[in-house]
Motif scaffolding. Sequence first.
Motif, PDB file in Angstrom:
ATOM      1  N   ASN A   1       3.169   0.780   3.739  1.00 60.71           N
ATOM      2  CA  ASN A   1       3.332  -0.286   4.737  1.00 60.71           C
ATOM      3  C   ASN A   1       4.601  -1.093   4.492  1.00 60.71           C
TER       4      ASN A   1
ATOM      5  N   PHE B   1       4.561   3.461   7.594  1.00 56.78           N
ATOM      6  CA  PHE B   1       3.514   3.843   8.542  1.00 56.78           C
ATOM      7  C   PHE B   1       4.033   3.748   9.971  1.00 56.78           C
TER       8      PHE B   1
ATOM      9  N   GLY C   1       3.331   0.645  12.095  1.00 62.20           N
ATOM     10  CA  GLY C   1       1.944   0.280  12.369  1.00 62.20           C
ATOM     11  C   GLY C   1       1.084   0.340  11.129  1.00 62.20           C
ATOM     12  N   SER C   2      -0.199   0.635  11.328  1.00 64.80           N
ATOM     13  CA  SER C   2      -1.176   0.680  10.236  1.00 64.80           C
ATOM     14  C   SER C   2      -1.344   2.117   9.746  1.00 64.80           C
ATOM     15  N   ILE C   3      -2.095   2.288   8.671  1.00 62.07           N
ATOM     16  CA  ILE C   3      -2.335   3.627   8.148  1.00 62.07           C
ATOM     17  C   ILE C   3      -3.135   4.458   9.152  1.00 62.07           C
ATOM     18  N   GLU C   4      -4.059   3.801   9.878  1.00 65.88           N
ATOM     19  CA  GLU C   4      -4.851   4.527  10.885  1.00 65.88           C
ATOM     20  C   GLU C   4      -3.957   5.040  12.012  1.00 65.88           C
ATOM     21  N   GLU C   5      -3.008   4.192  12.464  1.00 64.05           N
ATOM     22  CA  GLU C   5      -2.076   4.612  13.506  1.00 64.05           C
ATOM     23  C   GLU C   5      -1.151   5.708  12.995  1.00 64.05           C
ATOM     24  N   ASP C   6      -0.745   5.584  11.749  1.00 67.28           N
ATOM     25  CA  ASP C   6       0.131   6.590  11.156  1.00 67.28           C
ATOM     26  C   ASP C   6      -0.558   7.950  11.139  1.00 67.28           C
TER      27      ASP C   6
ATOM     28  N   GLY D   1       3.628   3.462  14.046  1.00 69.75           N
ATOM     29  CA  GLY D   1       2.700   2.886  15.013  1.00 69.75           C
ATOM     30  C   GLY D   1       2.872   3.538  16.377  1.00 69.75           C
TER      31      GLY D   1
ATOM     32  N   ASP E   1       0.864  -1.185   0.000  1.00 71.24           N
ATOM     33  CA  ASP E   1       0.000   0.000   0.000  1.00 71.24           C
ATOM     34  C   ASP E   1       0.896   1.229   0.000  1.00 71.24           C
TER      35      ASP E   1
END
Length: 460
Positions: free
Chosen positions: A71, A108, A141-146, A110, A46
């Motif tokens: 990622n 990303f 981490g994930s895109i949301e955490e980023d 975290g 991604d």
Amino acid sequence: MAKSSTKIQPTSGSTVLTRDQHNVSRKKMSNNALKVLYRLNSGGYDAYLVGGGVRDLLLGLEPKDFDIATNATPEQIKDLFRNCRLIGRRFRLAHIVFGREIIEVATFRGHHENAPEKEQSCQKTSKQSEDGMLLRDNIYGSIEEDAERRDFTINALYYSAKDFKVHDFANGIGDINAKLIRLIGDPQTRYREDPVRMLRAIRFATKLDMTISPETEAPIAELAPLMANIPPARMFEEFLKLFIAGKAQLTFQQLRKYDLFRYFFPATDQMLSKGNHPHIERFIVQALENTDSRINNEQRVTPAFLFAAMLWYPLQSHVERLRSAQPQLSPQDVFFAALSEIMSEQQRSIGIPKRFQAVMKDIWILQDKLSRRDGKRAYKALEHQKFRAGYDFLLLRAQIESSPENPALEELAKWWTDFQVNDHNTQELMIKSIAQSRTTSRRSPRKRRVVREDKSSSTD
């Protein structure tokens, strides 16, 4: 490019804008950034254009930088790109080099509490300072955490070249429409993690003609002293971003308002705060306005000129003090001693590279050389490699310091303005007139002859 006046409409209750709901276009992106996005996607990862690039495109501005978040780990990125180099200890980043253009790719981020237990134990003594500043930050981490780890809401925007969607994780679209600069998370914590975020808040507010939100603004006065912990090399980078971007004069006002200017130029700030110097503030403001004008007209500028302007009056203060304390020193020795003192002090705040220090010194030395125009000196000054910068500095001084009662600087500046454009014969006459005026001024006035009356010829 002018800002777009059209507001971007987010979908109701959604954090994703489809292609028909935003104005981000690949035509306005760097071709090299697109190459990186496509190759990461084709490699099974991604990848998103992120932050300021997306924000500026949404605002109708032309981005200067195109950063990418993915990622893929730094090592996996390096495997995909032969023109990749990994940099950084605090933040591990990949730089993809295309000639002069560098596309920065970050994995990303975290949250530290989500890191594996072994990794947490290895970093618990070094990842943060006592003030809460992050020293190491290579937890992925994930895109949301980023998005949660990003500093401002308007920078937590992600564009996918795969489906052309913009992902908004922190109501950044809403704050763009409201013209607000807002930190993500608790402002106290975020500033302690990285005090430079205080400078970034000011930079984005001035650059984008926005307002810092009350909760983001509130802790700045209390936490400003944390800026003293920022390395001089990083302060130099921040100086360039703040003052060489076409909004230097407004930035100066904001830094003074939040008491952050003193962490760039402590000696200058002290003179400004005392308010006992008749010219310093007007001089600095005019230098910044001139710089903004040149940048906005796409003319070249050198940071050395601004550094020279910021430190000119502190330098003069050092010169006067040394001249009084050590009258046996020659003017040249006094100047170089004062120069050494002021630069040694300044380097503790901003790590000014030697190439700019050399130009600053030339500008200051030329102020004396330009006042000595007799003989061959005028031609030597005109041939000096940094004559133009020294001459511009003289014009600035004349504009601020000259007055009807003291027109000397204005007359000197006009003389050099004319000297540059005249032919050799006229230049010779100008130099001779200087010599003649000095001879006349040095010649003592002739005494009137007193005719005494001859007593022998007088009549009784």
